[in-house]
Design an enzyme around this catalytic site. Structure first.
Site, PDB file in Angstrom:
ATOM      1  CG  HIS A 153     -19.334  -9.962  16.368  1.00 19.83           C
ATOM      2  ND1 HIS A 153     -20.550  -9.968  15.722  1.00 19.83           N
ATOM      3  CD2 HIS A 153     -18.407 -10.285  15.417  1.00 19.83           C
ATOM      4  CE1 HIS A 153     -20.384 -10.268  14.444  1.00 19.83           C
ATOM      5  NE2 HIS A 153     -19.092 -10.466  14.242  1.00 19.83           N
ATOM      6  CE  LYS A 157     -18.582  -6.366  14.687  1.00 22.24           C
ATOM      7  NZ  LYS A 157     -17.412  -6.113  13.813  1.00 22.24           N
TER       8      LYS A 157
END
Length: 264
Positions: A153, A157
């Site tokens: 990601h 995040k």
């Protein structure tokens, strides 16, 4: 017409959700909840569509001031649970895209939803392709029980591993006997090198700029490997799942955890 409010409209996911709801023929954007722009209109916020929906800095005041059917919460793990509780207390159906809910949280929230007789949805991932990836991985694990998960990601995040990775591992555990993988005498020369452990499966989290949301599930067997991978190239990929969740939550009277339970 389903009346929808969005919490977290200035986040990357929130912006896409506000745009999708504003443009959808069957949905009406009636309000947003944002901590910094109380009293303004959505069209006055940079990057948001030309909607006259008002902005509130408190969810409770938003829900008491407007007639709302569904709250779409795309905030943070710290706020998602509390917003869900407030929505249910006001008879509003929450669709939550944040993670960080424990099994106990889900049990308690499901009980509250059923007591109110209204639906609620928590979705670790709104991408339909990601849901299929998880379902395919669960099927594969019946035949190839040696498995590791790599989720990748963007570097903003907050949680690791991702909710999608955890949900994938949970689904696999339903068909796979817990067992330790790798050499029984292996050692980590650097702590964490083998990733997080979930019933013997390793979960690895990658965080880099340039990524959006990606996951590989790797299976190994005698003389063979299998890789199941999903990639979200942009956050528009999540919007069909958000729309499906809004429409579906209107017709259920319990809490559903995971889109794999509603896409069929």
């Amino acid at each position: 017409m389903i009346k929808v409010a969005v919490a977290g409209p200035r986040g990357k996911m929130g912006r896409e959700a506000v745009k999708m709801i504003h443009e959808a023929d069957t949905l009406e954007l009636v309000a947003v909840v944002d901590s910094k722009h109380d009293g303004m209109l959505v069209r006055q916020l940079d990057g948001l569509p030309p909607s006259d929906a008002p902005v509130y800095n408190e969810l409770e005041r938003c829900l008491t001031s407007q007639t709302i059917d569904v709250l779409v919460d795309l905030t943070t793990p710290a706020h998602g649970k509390r917003h869900m509780e407030i929505a249910l207390d006001h008879g509003v159906r929450p669709v939550v895209g944040t993670t960080g809910f424990t099994d106990e949280d889900i049990t308690n929230l499901r009980k509250k939803a059923e007591e109110k007789g209204i639906g609620a949805i928590i979705a670790p991932n709104f991408a339909i392709g990601a849901i299929l990836m998880m379902k395919f991985a669960q099927t594969a694990a019946k035949y190839l029980p040696d498995v590791e998960i790599i989720e990748m990601h963007h570097d903003r995040k907050l949680d690791a591993p991702s909710g999608t990775a955890l949900k994938t591992a949970q689904l696999i555990s339903e068909v796979r006997e817990a067992k330790q993988q790798g050499h029984p005498d292996e050692t980590e020369e650097l702590k964490g090198a083998r990733g997080a452990d979930f019933e013997g499966m390793s979960i690895h989290s990658v965080r880099l700029p340039g990524l959006v949301a990606h996951q590989e599930v790797l299976f190994g067997g005698v003389g063979q490997t299998l890789k199941i991978r999903h990639d979200s190239m942009n956050r528009e990929s999540f919007m069909p799942g958000v729309k499906l969740s809004i429409e579906t939550v209107m017709g259920i009277d319990t809490l559903v955890y995971g889109l794999e339970n509603i896409i069929e």
